[in-house]
Design a protein around this motif. Structure first.
Motif, PDB file in Angstrom:
ATOM      1  N   ARG A  74       1.401  -1.138   0.387  1.00 57.31           N
ATOM      2  CA  ARG A  74      -0.021   0.449  -0.125  1.00 57.31           C
ATOM      3  C   ARG A  74       0.658   1.511   0.125  1.00 57.31           C
ATOM      4  O   ARG A  74       1.766   1.628   0.548  1.00 57.31           O
ATOM      5  N   VAL A  75       0.837   2.441  -0.666  1.00 54.80           N
ATOM      6  CA  VAL A  75       1.162   3.514  -0.860  1.00 54.80           C
ATOM      7  C   VAL A  75       1.247   3.842   0.258  1.00 54.80           C
ATOM      8  O   VAL A  75       0.100   4.680   1.149  1.00 54.80           O
ATOM      9  N   GLU A  76       2.411   4.494   1.051  1.00 56.80           N
ATOM     10  CA  GLU A  76       2.147   4.622   1.693  1.00 56.80           C
ATOM     11  C   GLU A  76       2.363   6.714   1.983  1.00 56.80           C
ATOM     12  O   GLU A  76       1.906   7.668   3.017  1.00 56.80           O
ATOM     13  N   ALA A  77       3.262   7.497   1.058  1.00 59.64           N
ATOM     14  CA  ALA A  77       3.768   8.532   0.849  1.00 59.64           C
ATOM     15  C   ALA A  77       3.995   8.653  -0.701  1.00 59.64           C
ATOM     16  O   ALA A  77       4.792   7.916  -1.148  1.00 59.64           O
ATOM     17  N   THR A  78       4.146   9.565  -1.381  1.00 66.69           N
ATOM     18  CA  THR A  78       4.592  10.241  -2.632  1.00 66.69           C
ATOM     19  C   THR A  78       5.415  11.615  -2.496  1.00 66.69           C
ATOM     20  O   THR A  78       5.222  12.002  -2.364  1.00 66.69           O
ATOM     21  N   GLY A  79       6.731  10.983  -3.522  1.00 74.64           N
ATOM     22  CA  GLY A  79       7.706  11.871  -3.909  1.00 74.64           C
ATOM     23  C   GLY A  79       6.676  13.228  -4.504  1.00 74.64           C
ATOM     24  O   GLY A  79       5.788  13.224  -5.554  1.00 74.64           O
ATOM     25  N   ARG A  80       7.668  14.735  -4.137  1.00 69.05           N
ATOM     26  CA  ARG A  80       7.098  15.603  -5.095  1.00 69.05           C
ATOM     27  C   ARG A  80       6.608  15.203  -6.791  1.00 69.05           C
ATOM     28  O   ARG A  80       5.258  16.046  -7.115  1.00 69.05           O
ATOM     29  N   ALA A  81       7.233  14.897  -6.937  1.00 68.77           N
ATOM     30  CA  ALA A  81       7.014  14.882  -8.955  1.00 68.77           C
ATOM     31  C   ALA A  81       6.170  13.840  -9.478  1.00 68.77           C
ATOM     32  O   ALA A  81       6.152  13.082 -10.437  1.00 68.77           O
ATOM     33  N   THR A  82       5.800  12.846  -7.768  1.00 73.27           N
ATOM     34  CA  THR A  82       4.765  11.800  -9.027  1.00 73.27           C
ATOM     35  C   THR A  82       3.143  12.138  -9.180  1.00 73.27           C
ATOM     36  O   THR A  82       2.584  13.710  -8.370  1.00 73.27           O
ATOM     37  N   THR A  83       2.871  11.556 -10.233  1.00 74.20           N
ATOM     38  CA  THR A  83       1.404  11.727 -10.319  1.00 74.20           C
ATOM     39  C   THR A  83       0.606  10.841  -9.527  1.00 74.20           C
ATOM     40  O   THR A  83      -0.784  10.892 -10.010  1.00 74.20           O
ATOM     41  N   ARG A  84       1.321   9.631 -10.057  1.00 78.48           N
ATOM     42  CA  ARG A  84      -0.097   8.493 -10.521  1.00 78.48           C
ATOM     43  C   ARG A  84      -1.292   8.068  -9.356  1.00 78.48           C
ATOM     44  O   ARG A  84      -1.825   6.867  -9.263  1.00 78.48           O
ATOM     45  N   PHE A  85      -0.072   7.975  -8.680  1.00 75.58           N
ATOM     46  CA  PHE A  85      -0.591   7.067  -7.430  1.00 75.58           C
ATOM     47  C   PHE A  85      -0.448   8.355  -5.514  1.00 75.58           C
ATOM     48  O   PHE A  85      -0.387   9.267  -5.651  1.00 75.58           O
ATOM     49  N   GLN A  86      -1.821   7.928  -4.486  1.00 78.48           N
ATOM     50  CA  GLN A  86      -1.723   8.495  -3.820  1.00 78.48           C
ATOM     51  C   GLN A  86      -1.750   7.585  -2.357  1.00 78.48           C
ATOM     52  O   GLN A  86      -1.753   6.346  -2.639  1.00 78.48           O
ATOM     53  N   PRO A  87      -1.520   7.795  -1.561  1.00 79.55           N
ATOM     54  CA  PRO A  87      -1.372   7.260  -0.263  1.00 79.55           C
ATOM     55  C   PRO A  87      -2.925   6.133  -0.008  1.00 79.55           C
ATOM     56  O   PRO A  87      -4.482   6.932  -0.433  1.00 79.55           O
ATOM     57  N   GLY A  88      -2.072   5.248  -0.085  1.00 75.56           N
ATOM     58  CA  GLY A  88      -3.344   4.169   0.638  1.00 75.56           C
ATOM     59  C   GLY A  88      -3.871   3.413  -0.697  1.00 75.56           C
ATOM     60  O   GLY A  88      -4.837   2.564  -0.676  1.00 75.56           O
ATOM     61  N   ASP A  89      -3.627   3.863  -2.270  1.00 74.99           N
ATOM     62  CA  ASP A  89      -3.967   2.994  -2.655  1.00 74.99           C
ATOM     63  C   ASP A  89      -2.960   1.829  -3.218  1.00 74.99           C
ATOM     64  O   ASP A  89      -1.394   1.638  -2.204  1.00 74.99           O
ATOM     65  N   ASP A  90      -3.654   0.645  -3.947  1.00 77.62           N
ATOM     66  CA  ASP A  90      -2.587  -0.408  -3.440  1.00 77.62           C
ATOM     67  C   ASP A  90      -1.487  -0.994  -4.635  1.00 77.62           C
ATOM     68  O   ASP A  90      -2.594  -0.397  -5.923  1.00 77.62           O
ATOM     69  N   VAL A  91      -0.178  -1.218  -4.839  1.00 80.76           N
ATOM     70  CA  VAL A  91       0.075  -1.705  -5.959  1.00 80.76           C
ATOM     71  C   VAL A  91       1.453  -2.618  -6.086  1.00 80.76           C
ATOM     72  O   VAL A  91       1.367  -3.620  -4.651  1.00 80.76           O
ATOM     73  N   PHE A  92       1.549  -2.847  -7.143  1.00 79.23           N
ATOM     74  CA  PHE A  92       2.599  -4.231  -7.288  1.00 79.23           C
ATOM     75  C   PHE A  92       3.446  -4.397  -8.077  1.00 79.23           C
ATOM     76  O   PHE A  92       3.745  -3.597  -8.572  1.00 79.23           O
ATOM     77  N   ALA A  93       4.599  -5.210  -7.940  1.00 80.76           N
ATOM     78  CA  ALA A  93       5.631  -4.134  -9.192  1.00 80.76           C
ATOM     79  C   ALA A  93       6.854  -5.878  -9.559  1.00 80.76           C
ATOM     80  O   ALA A  93       6.573  -6.042  -8.073  1.00 80.76           O
TER      81      ALA A  93
END
Ligand code: NAP
Length: 321
Positions: A74-93
């Motif tokens: 789960r996304v906890e925090a995002t860098g300043r230049a990111t645009t696609r994800f918000q805290p709370g989003d579920d992701v995989f990679a």
């Protein structure tokens, strides 16, 4: 945060489950709270520093001190230049180029992340990326398997093999799976028509030829593989010995040309964005993800030992809570 750390190549004994500083995302990165991370042979190879390609970027000491590449969380925090994800989003990679998944948190470049497919559990999503990409590209994109063809999957009882056997059967191929004795029944349960225990029998020179050999554990000469292909057949090197890799790269393009045979390295395009068809098949229940064992984060050394000693059937996943 807790993480499984190593600073020199060796057995699972060199791994330590310890406290390290929680990472902070750079401008283009996303901080992910890891919920599940799967184990791959590439982790084992990077731990041991063998085969030689596992030392790329770290000849004497490992380049990354925390292994683990297939993550879901789960996304906890995002860098300043990111645009696609918000805290709370579920992701995989699959973060093979960056590693760091055997930890409670990991920073991942935004471009390497994908939204977690709806209806998939964290553990299922963590099992899929690397093994799914290898199988999809090995059987469909580069293997171009057609109904009625003979396909041999060397190392079919492991993570990539688990998906590859099912995909080849789905395409209507006659599938031979090769792995150790412990995994014969498992390969049959995936749909393999024939199984071979590599510790007792040799698929090369058994008189049968194959339209495709997908090699997840390559240890023989390129000439031997060429001899096991039917005219027009393909051999794809995925992983194994560095000597075989060199041969495939250097003489593969020449060997078997007269009979239209191709011997190539399968350079897998990794990344959840390449997994579309696999995700659809998994969600539809057409392809199953078999998780042999689940571990806690602190048990990753034990899990790697289980994988390295040759017991893992399908995938192993560490659950991080
Ligand atoms: N080409 C690329 O772009 C790319 C990208 C990512 C990963 N990879 C590579 O892909 C490879 C496979 O990954 P994976 O995660 O599917 O591995 P895995 O889950 O460990 O599966 C490999 C299987 O091969 C079996 N095996 C070992 N030696 C064998 C032999 N001589 N003959 C037949 N089977 C044998 C293993 O069984 P035992 O338990 O008996 O050892 C295991 O069941 C790794 O080497 C990794 O580095 C390649």
């Amino acid at each position: 945060m807790k993480a499984v750390v190593y600073t020199r190549y060796g057995s699972p004994d060199v791994l330590r489950f310890t406290d390290v500083e929680k990472p902070a995302p750079k401008d283009n990165e996303v901080l992910v709270k890891v919920r599940a991370v799967s184990l791959n042979r590439s982790d084992w190879e990077a731990l041991r520093g063998k085969p030689a390609y596992a030392r790329l970027g770290g000849l004497f000491r490992p380049r990354h001190h925390i292994l683990g590449s297939d993550i879901a969380g789960r996304v906890e925090a995002t860098g300043r230049a990111t645009t696609r994800f918000q805290p709370g989003d579920d992701v995989f990679a699959d973060i093979l180029s960056y590693m760091g998944g055997f930890a409670e948190y990991v920073c991942v470049p935004e471009r390497a992340l994908a939204p977690m497919p709806a209806g998939m559990s964290y553990e299922e999503a963590a099992a899929l990326p690397q093994a799914g990409a290898i199988a999809l590209q090995g059987i469909q994109d580069k293997g171009q398997v057609q109904a009625g063809q003979r396909v041999l999957i060397n190392g079919a009882g492991g993570g990539s093999g688990m998906y590859a056997v099912q995909l080849a059967k789905l395409a209507g191929a006659e599938v031979t799976g090769v792995d150790n004795a412990e995994k014969l029944e498992f390969m049959r349960s995936l749909g393999a028509d024939h199984v071979i225990d590599y510790t007792r029998a040799d698929f090369a020179g058994n008189g049968r030829g194959y339209d495709l050999i997908l090699d997840l554990a390559a240890h023989r000469s390129a000439r031997t593989y060429q001899g096991s292909l039917l005219p027009g057949g393909r051999y794809l090197y995925v992983g194994g010995s560095a000597a075989t890799l060199l041969q495939v790269l250097l003489v593969g393009p020449l060997l078997g040309r007269a009979e239209g045979k191709k011997l190539r390295l399968l350079a897998v395009r990794l990344g959840a964005q390449h997994l579309g068809p696999m995700i659809a098949l998994c969600r539809a229940g057409t392809i199953a993800t078999i998780i042999d064992r689940r571990y806690r984060l602190g048990e990753v050394p034990e899990a790697l030992r289980y994988l390295g000693e040759g017991h893992a059937k399908g995938k192993l996943v560490a659950i991080v809570d």
